[in-house]
Design a protein around this motif. Structure first.
Motif, PDB file in Angstrom:
ATOM      1  N   GLY A 225       0.825  -1.207   0.000  1.00 33.93           N
ATOM      2  CA  GLY A 225       0.000   0.000   0.000  1.00 33.93           C
ATOM      3  C   GLY A 225       0.855   1.251   0.000  1.00 33.93           C
ATOM      4  N   SER A 226       0.219   2.357   0.296  1.00 25.72           N
ATOM      5  CA  SER A 226       0.921   3.635   0.313  1.00 25.72           C
ATOM      6  C   SER A 226       0.347   4.517   1.406  1.00 25.72           C
ATOM      7  CB  SER A 226       0.797   4.323  -1.047  1.00 25.72           C
ATOM      8  OG  SER A 226      -0.558   4.541  -1.364  1.00 25.72           O
ATOM      9  N   ILE A 227       1.167   5.456   1.827  1.00 26.39           N
ATOM     10  CA  ILE A 227       0.732   6.464   2.795  1.00 26.39           C
ATOM     11  C   ILE A 227       0.303   7.679   1.984  1.00 26.39           C
ATOM     12  CG2 ILE A 227       1.407   7.968   4.710  1.00 26.39           C
ATOM     13  CD1 ILE A 227       1.461   5.052   5.475  1.00 26.39           C
ATOM     14  N   ARG A 228      -0.842   8.226   2.299  1.00 30.47           N
ATOM     15  CA  ARG A 228      -1.382   9.373   1.570  1.00 30.47           C
ATOM     16  C   ARG A 228      -1.610  10.521   2.533  1.00 30.47           C
ATOM     17  NH1 ARG A 228      -2.673   7.969  -3.909  1.00 30.47           N
ATOM     18  NH2 ARG A 228      -1.869   5.857  -4.073  1.00 30.47           N
ATOM     19  N   THR A 229      -1.374  11.718   2.024  1.00 31.11           N
ATOM     20  CA  THR A 229      -1.729  12.927   2.756  1.00 31.11           C
ATOM     21  C   THR A 229      -2.455  13.863   1.799  1.00 31.11           C
ATOM     22  OG1 THR A 229       0.435  13.920   2.301  1.00 31.11           O
ATOM     23  CG2 THR A 229       0.183  12.817   4.418  1.00 31.11           C
ATOM     24  N   SER A 230      -3.488  14.478   2.289  1.00 32.25           N
ATOM     25  CA  SER A 230      -4.256  15.445   1.504  1.00 32.25           C
ATOM     26  C   SER A 230      -4.536  16.658   2.375  1.00 32.25           C
ATOM     27  CB  SER A 230      -5.603  14.862   1.064  1.00 32.25           C
ATOM     28  OG  SER A 230      -5.443  13.705   0.295  1.00 32.25           O
ATOM     29  N   ILE A 231      -4.433  17.815   1.761  1.00 26.82           N
ATOM     30  CA  ILE A 231      -4.824  19.044   2.453  1.00 26.82           C
ATOM     31  C   ILE A 231      -6.161  19.479   1.872  1.00 26.82           C
ATOM     32  CG2 ILE A 231      -4.281  21.468   2.913  1.00 26.82           C
ATOM     33  CD1 ILE A 231      -1.311  20.695   2.750  1.00 26.82           C
ATOM     34  N   TRP A 232      -7.135  19.645   2.751  1.00 28.02           N
ATOM     35  CA  TRP A 232      -8.485  20.079   2.387  1.00 28.02           C
ATOM     36  C   TRP A 232      -8.730  21.459   2.974  1.00 28.02           C
ATOM     37  CZ3 TRP A 232     -12.066  17.275  -0.499  1.00 28.02           C
ATOM     38  CH2 TRP A 232     -11.685  15.969  -0.823  1.00 28.02           C
ATOM     39  N   GLN A 233      -9.329  22.336   2.175  1.00 27.25           N
ATOM     40  CA  GLN A 233      -9.658  23.687   2.631  1.00 27.25           C
ATOM     41  C   GLN A 233     -11.154  23.923   2.460  1.00 27.25           C
ATOM     42  OE1 GLN A 233      -8.031  27.007   0.367  1.00 27.25           O
ATOM     43  NE2 GLN A 233      -7.721  28.122   2.288  1.00 27.25           N
ATOM     44  N   TYR A 234     -11.754  24.554   3.458  1.00 24.07           N
ATOM     45  CA  TYR A 234     -13.167  24.885   3.402  1.00 24.07           C
ATOM     46  C   TYR A 234     -13.322  26.165   2.597  1.00 24.07           C
ATOM     47  CZ  TYR A 234     -17.980  24.696   5.054  1.00 24.07           C
ATOM     48  OH  TYR A 234     -19.345  24.574   5.130  1.00 24.07           O
ATOM     49  N   GLN A 235     -13.881  26.050   1.389  1.00 24.06           N
ATOM     50  CA  GLN A 235     -14.039  27.179   0.466  1.00 24.06           C
ATOM     51  C   GLN A 235     -15.497  27.283   0.045  1.00 24.06           C
ATOM     52  OE1 GLN A 235     -11.586  26.391  -2.966  1.00 24.06           O
ATOM     53  NE2 GLN A 235      -9.682  26.390  -1.808  1.00 24.06           N
ATOM     54  N   LYS A 236     -16.075  28.454   0.221  1.00 22.06           N
ATOM     55  CA  LYS A 236     -17.445  28.703  -0.228  1.00 22.06           C
ATOM     56  C   LYS A 236     -18.414  27.604   0.231  1.00 22.06           C
ATOM     57  CE  LYS A 236     -15.800  31.334  -4.130  1.00 22.06           C
ATOM     58  NZ  LYS A 236     -15.590  31.394  -5.560  1.00 22.06           N
ATOM     59  N   ASN A 237     -18.385  27.307   1.508  1.00 22.54           N
ATOM     60  CA  ASN A 237     -19.297  26.357   2.157  1.00 22.54           C
ATOM     61  C   ASN A 237     -19.108  24.905   1.754  1.00 22.54           C
ATOM     62  OD1 ASN A 237     -20.629  28.351   3.706  1.00 22.54           O
ATOM     63  ND2 ASN A 237     -21.818  28.919   1.908  1.00 22.54           N
ATOM     64  N   GLN A 238     -17.909  24.531   1.286  1.00 24.54           N
ATOM     65  CA  GLN A 238     -17.632  23.121   1.023  1.00 24.54           C
ATOM     66  C   GLN A 238     -16.135  22.858   1.126  1.00 24.54           C
ATOM     67  OE1 GLN A 238     -19.409  23.215  -2.965  1.00 24.54           O
ATOM     68  NE2 GLN A 238     -17.469  22.438  -3.754  1.00 24.54           N
ATOM     69  N   TRP A 239     -15.790  21.602   1.423  1.00 26.10           N
ATOM     70  CA  TRP A 239     -14.404  21.183   1.508  1.00 26.10           C
ATOM     71  C   TRP A 239     -13.883  20.857   0.113  1.00 26.10           C
ATOM     72  CZ3 TRP A 239     -11.589  21.836   5.710  1.00 26.10           C
ATOM     73  CH2 TRP A 239     -12.228  21.913   6.949  1.00 26.10           C
ATOM     74  N   LYS A 240     -12.670  21.371  -0.200  1.00 26.17           N
ATOM     75  CA  LYS A 240     -12.015  21.082  -1.473  1.00 26.17           C
ATOM     76  C   LYS A 240     -10.577  20.668  -1.204  1.00 26.17           C
ATOM     77  CE  LYS A 240     -14.725  23.902  -4.550  1.00 26.17           C
ATOM     78  NZ  LYS A 240     -14.757  24.075  -5.969  1.00 26.17           N
ATOM     79  N   MET A 241     -10.125  19.663  -1.960  1.00 27.43           N
ATOM     80  CA  MET A 241      -8.755  19.220  -1.834  1.00 27.43           C
ATOM     81  C   MET A 241      -7.853  20.206  -2.570  1.00 27.43           C
ATOM     82  SD  MET A 241      -6.959  15.605  -2.960  1.00 27.43           S
ATOM     83  CE  MET A 241      -8.037  14.547  -2.002  1.00 27.43           C
ATOM     84  N   VAL A 242      -6.822  20.698  -1.877  1.00 33.34           N
ATOM     85  CA  VAL A 242      -5.893  21.643  -2.490  1.00 33.34           C
ATOM     86  C   VAL A 242      -4.526  21.022  -2.768  1.00 33.34           C
ATOM     87  CG1 VAL A 242      -7.056  23.696  -1.584  1.00 33.34           C
ATOM     88  CG2 VAL A 242      -5.213  22.648  -0.269  1.00 33.34           C
ATOM     89  N   PHE A 243      -4.234  19.902  -2.083  1.00 35.43           N
ATOM     90  CA  PHE A 243      -2.935  19.254  -2.260  1.00 35.43           C
ATOM     91  C   PHE A 243      -3.049  17.777  -1.880  1.00 35.43           C
ATOM     92  CE2 PHE A 243       1.119  17.778  -0.540  1.00 35.43           C
ATOM     93  CZ  PHE A 243       1.972  18.067  -1.598  1.00 35.43           C
ATOM     94  N   HIS A 244      -2.291  16.933  -2.594  1.00 34.00           N
ATOM     95  CA  HIS A 244      -2.260  15.500  -2.283  1.00 34.00           C
ATOM     96  C   HIS A 244      -0.857  14.973  -2.523  1.00 34.00           C
ATOM     97  CE1 HIS A 244      -3.861  11.483  -1.757  1.00 34.00           C
ATOM     98  NE2 HIS A 244      -3.122  11.115  -2.787  1.00 34.00           N
ATOM     99  N   GLN A 245      -0.412  14.076  -1.648  1.00 32.19           N
ATOM    100  CA  GLN A 245       0.886  13.426  -1.829  1.00 32.19           C
ATOM    101  C   GLN A 245       0.772  11.956  -1.485  1.00 32.19           C
ATOM    102  OE1 GLN A 245       4.282  15.256   0.014  1.00 32.19           O
ATOM    103  NE2 GLN A 245       5.674  13.682  -0.725  1.00 32.19           N
ATOM    104  N   ALA A 246       1.398  11.123  -2.324  1.00 22.78           N
ATOM    105  CA  ALA A 246       1.463   9.683  -2.101  1.00 22.78           C
ATOM    106  C   ALA A 246       2.911   9.304  -1.801  1.00 22.78           C
ATOM    107  CB  ALA A 246       0.984   8.936  -3.332  1.00 22.78           C
ATOM    108  N   SER A 247       3.096   8.451  -0.819  1.00 17.81           N
ATOM    109  CA  SER A 247       4.435   7.957  -0.478  1.00 17.81           C
ATOM    110  C   SER A 247       4.381   6.431  -0.421  1.00 17.81           C
ATOM    111  CB  SER A 247       4.876   8.485   0.881  1.00 17.81           C
ATOM    112  OG  SER A 247       4.891   9.885   0.885  1.00 17.81           O
ATOM    113  N   ARG A 248       5.344   5.815  -1.081  1.00 15.90           N
ATOM    114  CA  ARG A 248       5.394   4.347  -1.050  1.00 15.90           C
ATOM    115  C   ARG A 248       5.789   3.873   0.333  1.00 15.90           C
ATOM    116  NH1 ARG A 248       8.524   3.307  -6.620  1.00 15.90           N
ATOM    117  NH2 ARG A 248       6.763   3.761  -7.958  1.00 15.90           N
ATOM    118  N   ARG A 249       5.181   2.791   0.705  1.00 18.12           N
ATOM    119  CA  ARG A 249       5.511   2.129   1.964  1.00 18.12           C
ATOM    120  C   ARG A 249       6.651   1.158   1.682  1.00 18.12           C
ATOM    121  NH1 ARG A 249       2.508   1.252   6.812  1.00 18.12           N
ATOM    122  NH2 ARG A 249       0.635   2.346   6.216  1.00 18.12           N
ATOM    123  N   SER A 250       7.644   1.155   2.518  1.00 21.12           N
ATOM    124  CA  SER A 250       8.770   0.229   2.274  1.00 21.12           C
ATOM    125  C   SER A 250       8.565  -1.098   2.970  1.00 21.12           C
ATOM    126  CB  SER A 250      10.067   0.855   2.745  1.00 21.12           C
ATOM    127  OG  SER A 250       9.954   1.313   4.067  1.00 21.12           O
TER     128      SER A 250
END
Length: 121
Positions: free
Chosen positions: A96-121
């Motif tokens: 699998g992989s480790i994921r991180t996402s940054i979500w920002q509340y914009q105009k009354n809804q959550w939107k993803m602004v950034f995503h990163q995937a990292s391989r699991r060793s």
């Protein structure tokens, strides 16, 4: 699991598992105009690159999350951290992989602004 964690988890799943060709409006609903991604190889992708991948991904894969959690960064920004797995993949061959996402509340809804995937060793 608190309300924001449930909401963001549901939005992450919606982005991964929805047929975005059939429901193109979800793209603008879920991805911010300024969205960008760093993939597991360390390459940066634009919003358009990611949209292209989302439109052509295998619609039959049902991803599963493990250890999903949220860290609040500000009143309107949260960081989602989780492991992503393909349920049909043997864990010996695919960790699998480790994921991180940054979500920002914009105009009354959550939107993803950034995503990163990292391989699991």
């Amino acid at each position: 699991m608190d309300l924001i964690t449930k909401q963001i988890r549901q939005l992450e799943l919606k982005l991964l598992q929805s047929d975005l060709i059939a429901h193109p409006g979800l793209i603008d609903e879920l991805l911010a105009e300024s969205f960008e991604e760093i993939d597991s190889n360390g390459e940066t992708h634009t919003r358009d690159d990611v949209i292209d991948w989302l439109l052509h991904k295998d619609k039959h894969i049902q991803w599963s999350f493990k250890d999903f959690r949220i860290k609040t960064l500000t009143n309107d920004v949260v960081l989602a951290v989780y492991s992503l797995h393909k349920p049909d993949q043997p864990s010996i061959d695919y960790t699998g992989s480790i994921r991180t996402s940054i979500w920002q509340y914009q105009k009354n809804q959550w939107k993803m602004v950034f995503h990163q995937a990292s391989r699991r060793s």
